[in-house]
Design an enzyme around this catalytic site. Structure first.
Site, PDB file in Angstrom:
ATOM      1  N   PHE A 155      82.332  50.444  21.312  1.00 17.90           N
ATOM      2  CA  PHE A 155      81.838  51.345  22.354  1.00 17.90           C
ATOM      3  C   PHE A 155      80.864  52.364  21.788  1.00 17.90           C
ATOM      4  O   PHE A 155      80.997  53.562  22.020  1.00 17.90           O
ATOM      5  CB  PHE A 155      82.984  52.062  23.084  1.00 17.90           C
ATOM      6  CG  PHE A 155      83.911  51.129  23.807  1.00 17.90           C
ATOM      7  CD1 PHE A 155      83.552  50.608  25.049  1.00 17.90           C
ATOM      8  CD2 PHE A 155      85.114  50.760  23.247  1.00 17.90           C
ATOM      9  CE1 PHE A 155      84.414  49.746  25.719  1.00 17.90           C
ATOM     10  CE2 PHE A 155      85.979  49.893  23.904  1.00 17.90           C
ATOM     11  CZ  PHE A 155      85.628  49.391  25.138  1.00 17.90           C
ATOM     12  N   HIS A 156      79.878  51.880  21.029  1.00 19.96           N
ATOM     13  CA  HIS A 156      78.856  52.770  20.479  1.00 19.96           C
ATOM     14  C   HIS A 156      77.648  51.954  20.023  1.00 19.96           C
ATOM     15  O   HIS A 156      77.695  50.731  19.978  1.00 19.96           O
ATOM     16  CB  HIS A 156      79.411  53.593  19.304  1.00 19.96           C
ATOM     17  CG  HIS A 156      79.780  52.771  18.110  1.00 19.96           C
ATOM     18  ND1 HIS A 156      81.007  52.206  17.934  1.00 19.96           N
ATOM     19  CD2 HIS A 156      79.058  52.425  17.016  1.00 19.96           C
ATOM     20  CE1 HIS A 156      81.045  51.547  16.794  1.00 19.96           C
ATOM     21  NE2 HIS A 156      79.857  51.654  16.213  1.00 19.96           N
ATOM     22  N   ALA A 157      76.590  52.683  19.709  1.00 14.65           N
ATOM     23  CA  ALA A 157      75.396  52.119  19.082  1.00 14.65           C
ATOM     24  C   ALA A 157      75.065  53.034  17.906  1.00 14.65           C
ATOM     25  O   ALA A 157      75.690  54.078  17.721  1.00 14.65           O
ATOM     26  CB  ALA A 157      74.239  52.071  20.079  1.00 14.65           C
TER      27      ALA A 157
END
Length: 134
Positions: A48-50
């Site tokens: 749930f991230h970049a």
């Protein structure tokens, strides 16, 4: 969206198999950090991230899992289930890992040391950064 999956060279005989990885030869960047996750419970999603600048190669060295890749305009699901395959994830790519088999061990090779300021953890902020209005 182009998905880049590497099939690493396998070496084996009657004793078993071996995969050796070298930066700039098998991995397209200098490896500054290695970490792995295991014992991930059923129905748990991770990621749930970049990242703003970090690049990664994900290798499910045992078991299997799925990775959702999202560049802001297109989404793809990639299965990782072979210990000699690696999934390249560029910067500015949202990722979610899920559907881990009970025995899964997911190893990550990263191009940078851990820096919290490199993470984009809010999806709407990610969309703004890649130029997609929501």
């Amino acid at each position: 969206m182009q998905v880049i999956k590497y099939a690493f060279q396998q070496h084996g005989d009657d004793r078993g198999m071996l995969v050796a990885l070298e930066e700039y030869k098998d991995i397209p960047f200098e490896i500054k950090r290695v970490y792995y996750m295991y014992d991930t419970k059923k129905n748990v999603h991770r990621g749930f991230h970049a990242h703003k600048s970090l690049e990664q190669i994900l290798i499910c060295i045992h078991g299997s899992c799925k990775v959702l890749l999202d560049n802001g305009t297109e989404k793809k699901i990639v299965s990782l289930e072979k210990p000699y395959e690696g999934l390249y994830i560029a910067n500015n790519m949202w990722r979610e890992m899920y559907d881990f088999s009970e025995d899964a061990v997911l190893m990550v090779l990263a191009s940078e040391y851990y820096k919290e300021e490199d993470y984009i953890r809010d999806y709407n902020e990610f969309l703004r950064m890649v130029g997609v209005e929501k």
